[in-house]
Design an enzyme around this catalytic site. Structure first.
Site, PDB file in Angstrom:
ATOM      1  CD  GLU A 111      -1.824  -2.272   1.369  1.00 32.85           C
ATOM      2  OE1 GLU A 111      -2.839  -3.325   1.245  1.00 32.85           O
ATOM      3  OE2 GLU A 111      -0.713  -2.904   1.810  1.00 32.85           O
ATOM      4  CG  HIS A 180      -8.907  -7.964   8.231  1.00 34.14           C
ATOM      5  ND1 HIS A 180      -7.931  -8.158   9.033  1.00 34.14           N
ATOM      6  CD2 HIS A 180      -8.312  -8.370   6.996  1.00 34.14           C
ATOM      7  CE1 HIS A 180      -7.078  -9.141   8.315  1.00 34.14           C
ATOM      8  NE2 HIS A 180      -7.266  -8.942   7.021  1.00 34.14           N
TER       9      HIS A 180
END
Length: 376
Positions: A111, A180
């Protein structure tokens, strides 16, 4: 082994790409042309003379990106599995075939790397859309988003703009676990230089994403995972929704309910239950987190004299705390009760689905808060 390989394999195993049990239905996995989608989902009625058609939230996002990429060849999409796999949540379905690998770009699981590439591309005139498989993973790229994207215009004295959109799923979505399930809107909304939006309906998802792609400044565009399958009406033709403009979903006179994203559904259900008790609740969907439409909020609170803020974020230093502060400082004398907040419980998100549901804002919790501000 990378920490996310299991997530990706699990998503493939479910064939739909959605984690947490939210499968993409077979009909939605197909990628018919946009015209075919409109023929299939055509709504039989008109709204204020505007033809309306029904689409899912994920279809709305796909339409927004597709239309903007057709309109402006500087726009491109980049992220994990956005191309060959049609997106982890099938939001980019069919886009690789339509635009090719130079404009729909699969990335390694890095990322920070592809967020940085996107920022550099934006600085030299392109308009990247950077997809994070989940905003929990945006934490890996937070240096790029907060230090570089948000500050480049200021640090360069206006010489560089960063027209970039960071978008992806967020929130507690059913057995995704603590790592998450983050809700990071308050984190990003705190940073000057970033625009933060969280649409709750397909119409707003499309209109706000098109506005975000055309923005000359970085936009953090957060989509709740459980909303991807939700359907709603979208006007035909050009459809843009401005930043900084909340939507009054339900007018009322007794109490103001302020919410956004996934929590809108529970808030509207609570308003219906309150109506059966002869309590008339006004429901406001923020849509835009930063900039905040404070004028609409103040106008409502001056009318109702009471407010409850409903958010999926944690309560400690959460978004609702900042909103409550802004309202209280401006219209304190209009309040007949303290502003209350209904937020997630102050704990990590559990894997167990029943425990997770117990943490979320719910209709009973919202109704109880309204009773409290009404002194019932």
């Amino acid at each position: 082994m990378d920490r996310r390989r299991g997530d990706r394999e699990d998503a493939r195993g479910r064939q739909g790409g959605d984690r947490g049990g939210h499968r993409v239905r077979r009909a939605e996995r197909a990628a018919p042309p946009r015209s075919a989608l409109r023929r299939h989902h055509r709504s039989p009625f008109y709204s204020a003379g505007v033809i309306m058609a029904v689409f899912s939230y994920r279809e709305a996002l796909n339409q927004a990106m597709t239309e903007e990429m057709e309109r402006d060849d500087r726009v491109f999409l980049m992220g994990e599995e956005v191309a060959e796999y049609d997106g982890a949540y099938k939001v980019s379905q069919g886009m690789l075939k339509r635009f090719g690998p130079r404009r729909v770009v699969d990335t390694p699981i890095s990322e920070e790397g592809f967020a940085g590439i996107g920022i550099g591309a934006a600085m030299v005139g392109l308009r990247p859309i950077i997809e994070f498989m989940t905003f929990s993973f945006s934490l890996v790229a937070i240096d790029q988003i907060v230090n570089n994207a948000a500050n480049m215009r200021y640090m360069s004295g206006g010489q560089f703009a960063v027209p970039i959109v960071f978008r992806g799923s967020s929130g507690m979505a059913g057995s995704l676990g603590a790592t998450h399930s983050h809700r990071l809107e308050a984190w990003y909304a705190q940073v000057p230089g970033l625009t933060v939006v969280m649409p709750s309906t397909p119409s707003d998802a499309k209109g706000l994403l098109k506005t975000a792609i055309r923005s000359d400044d970085p936009v953090v565009f957060i989509e709740h995972e459980v909303l991807y399958h939700e359907k709603g009406e979208i006007p035909d033709g050009e459809h843009l929704v401005p930043f900084g403009k909340a939507d009054v979903k339900r007018p009322g006179k007794d109490v103001t309910l302020i919410t956004y994203s996934r929590s809108l559904k529970a808030t509207l259900a609570a308003a219906e239950q309150l109506a059966a008790e002869e309590i008339d609740a006004e429901v406001i969907d923020l849509r835009s987190i930063r900039p905040l439409d404070l004028d609409t909020l103040l106008k409502s609170v001056v009318k109702t004299h009471r407010a409850v803020i409903i958010e999926e974020d944690w309560p400690y230093c959460g978004l609702g705390a900042g909103i409550s502060d802004r309202i209280t400082r401006r219209v304190f004398d209009e309040l007949d009760a303290p502003i209350l907040r209904v937020a997630s419980k102050d704990a990590p998100a559990p894997y167990n689905k029943q425990l997770e549901n117990s943490m979320l804002p719910s209709v009973p919790r919202i109704v109880e808060a309204v009773h409290d501000v009404l002194y019932r």
